[in-house]
Design an enzyme around this catalytic site. Structure first.
Site, short mmCIF file in Angstrom:
data_model
loop_
_atom_site.label_atom_id
_atom_site.label_comp_id
_atom_site.label_asym_id
_atom_site.label_seq_id
_atom_site.Cartn_x
_atom_site.Cartn_y
_atom_site.Cartn_z
N LYS A 50 -5.14 5.49 8.24
CA LYS A 50 -5.82 5.91 7.02
C LYS A 50 -6.23 7.35 7.14
CE LYS A 50 -9.19 4.38 3.67
NZ LYS A 50 -10.42 3.65 3.40
N SER A 73 -12.99 -2.95 -0.73
CA SER A 73 -13.25 -2.38 0.60
C SER A 73 -14.71 -1.97 0.70
CB SER A 73 -12.43 -1.11 0.81
OG SER A 73 -11.11 -1.42 1.11
N ARG A 127 0.85 -1.19 0.00
CA ARG A 127 0.00 0.00 0.00
C ARG A 127 0.88 1.24 0.00
NH1 ARG A 127 -3.11 3.31 3.84
NH2 ARG A 127 -5.17 3.66 2.93
#
Ligand code: TZP
Ligand code: MG
Length: 204
Positions: free
Chosen positions: A137, A108, A40
């Site tokens: 996040k 997601s 990521r």
């Protein structure tokens, strides 16, 4: 896809000072027995991402499935095993079209309606969260809590991945609520090998 392992380790580049530390963490996780890893990198630098992704593939060989966050093109270019898309990324069917039928597609979701819709797509697994509060996040969706994991379980038979604030201390409760797998960033990033070994021991 085969069954998901209990632990899905997410290597978020923002958790590491440099690429060397990122690669070392990946190798430690694989050595601990982690078989599913996501790369990521939310920096947006595609060239950089491809370089790092290829290096991860080179170092890990086929010891772990490698999933690319967001980018179907980089998944293919780095020879990864799948791509993970969120609600603001490529649609599940757009991503599926790009990667073909064989590679893994994860999506997601953050509420029951999204789970229901995701269940009707060709996604191989559905992630739900954030289950607990998370610092990993930017602008996370609202925390859903354990009860929403239970609810999501009732809405789909696809493999269910719980994400957001999951630690060695709370992971069992998430699995007990019906998740097949827990996805973790911060609690596997500080001491990757030790942490992953403990997760895998706890999750049996
Ligand atoms: N999506 C929902 S929560 C989250 C993502 C990428 C971050 C999870 O990170 P952590 O550190 O395990 O809470
Ligand atoms: Mg995304």
């Amino acid at each position: 896809m085969n069954r998901l392992p209990r632990l899905y380790a997410i290597l978020d580049t923002s958790c590491f000072p440099d690429a060397t530390a990122l690669y070392q963490a990946a190798e430690e996780l694989a050595a601990a027995g982690v078989t599913l890893l996501q790369y990521r990198n939310t920096s947006g630098n595609a060239r950089h991402m491809l370089e790092q992704a290829r290096e991860l593939r080179r170092r890990l060989g086929n010891s772990a499935k490698l999933i690319m966050n967001d980018r179907a093109d980089l998944c293919l270019a780095a020879d990864f095993d799948g791509v993970h898309v969120g609600q603001d990324d490529l649609s599940p069917e757009g991503a599926r079209k790009a990667i073909g039928d064989e590679l893994w597609l994860g999506i997601s979701t953050h509420n029951p309606e999204q789970v229901r819709r995701g269940d009707g797509t060709s996604a191989d697994y559905i992630a739900i969260g954030p289950v607990f509060s998370t610092a990993s996040k930017l602008n996370p969706d609202p925390v859903i809590g354990i009860e929403e994991v239970r609810r999501a379980r009732e809405l789909t038979r696809k493999p269910l991945v719980a994400i957001g604030g999951i630690t060695r201390a709370n992971c069992v409760s998430v699995i007990e609520a019906g998740a097949d797998c827990v996805a973790v960033i911060s609690d596997i990033s500080r001491e990757p090998r030790k942490s992953a070994e403990e997760f895998l021991h706890i999750l049996g």
